[in-house]
Design a protein around this motif. Structure first.
Motif, PDB file in Angstrom:
ATOM      1  N   MET A 109       0.926  -1.237  -0.071  1.00 53.09           N
ATOM      2  CA  MET A 109      -0.170  -0.026  -0.121  1.00 53.09           C
ATOM      3  C   MET A 109       0.856   1.288   0.040  1.00 53.09           C
ATOM      4  SD  MET A 109      -3.163   1.344   2.240  1.00 53.09           S
ATOM      5  CE  MET A 109      -2.636   0.998   3.731  1.00 53.09           C
ATOM      6  N   LEU A 126      -9.591   9.818   1.107  1.00 51.56           N
ATOM      7  CA  LEU A 126     -10.098   8.318   0.978  1.00 51.56           C
ATOM      8  C   LEU A 126     -11.898   8.710   0.689  1.00 51.56           C
ATOM      9  CD1 LEU A 126     -10.211   5.385   0.511  1.00 51.56           C
ATOM     10  CD2 LEU A 126     -10.075   5.423   3.023  1.00 51.56           C
ATOM     11  N   PRO A 171      -4.933   4.435  -3.362  1.00 50.98           N
ATOM     12  CA  PRO A 171      -3.906   4.901  -2.383  1.00 50.98           C
ATOM     13  C   PRO A 171      -2.670   5.731  -3.060  1.00 50.98           C
ATOM     14  CG  PRO A 171      -4.493   2.566  -1.839  1.00 50.98           C
ATOM     15  CD  PRO A 171      -5.069   2.755  -3.438  1.00 50.98           C
ATOM     16  N   TYR A 230      -4.168  12.139   3.958  1.00 52.67           N
ATOM     17  CA  TYR A 230      -4.192  10.818   3.109  1.00 52.67           C
ATOM     18  C   TYR A 230      -5.584  10.231   3.563  1.00 52.67           C
ATOM     19  CZ  TYR A 230      -2.818   6.366   1.607  1.00 52.67           C
ATOM     20  OH  TYR A 230      -2.567   5.105   0.901  1.00 52.67           O
TER      21      TYR A 230
END
Length: 109
Positions: free
Chosen positions: A1, A75, A94, A71
């Motif tokens: 990731m 999402l 990601p 971050y």
């Protein structure tokens, strides 16, 4: 990731242009659009860009924008700040999030 440390600013510029630039500007002194100007974003508390009318959810969130908060926020903005009026559904990839963060760090300082 991917993590925000692994972002590619050039790739992030492309993501920003296709997913974010319709609503946001980056240049110091540029006008707000549907969303606020993002200049000076890092280290700023959510809901505090001068001259932009934020939702109560953003103003009351106490979120301070940094790599980690962005971050998670990118999402799913509505999940991260419940009650936000942001119409954006998020960046599920990601690497796209990491790339946009790298671009924003370079472009909003």
């Amino acid at each position: 990731m991917a993590s925000f440390e692994e972002g590619d600013a050039k790739a992030g510029e492309n993501v920003f242009k296709t997913k974010c630039a319709f609503c946001h500007t980056l240049q110091k002194g540029a006008a707000h659009k549907q969303g606020p100007n993002l200049n000076g974003l890092f280290g700023r508390q959510a809901g505090t860009a001068a001259g932009y009318s934020y939702s109560a959810a953003n103003k009351d969130s106490a979120v301070v924008w940094g790599e980690n908060t962005l971050y998670e926020y990118l999402l799913n903005p509505k999940k991260y700040i419940p009650g936000t009026t942001k119409m954006f559904h998020g960046l599920k990839n990601p690497q796209d999030r990491a790339d946009v963060i790298a671009y924003l760090k370079q472009s909003t300082a």
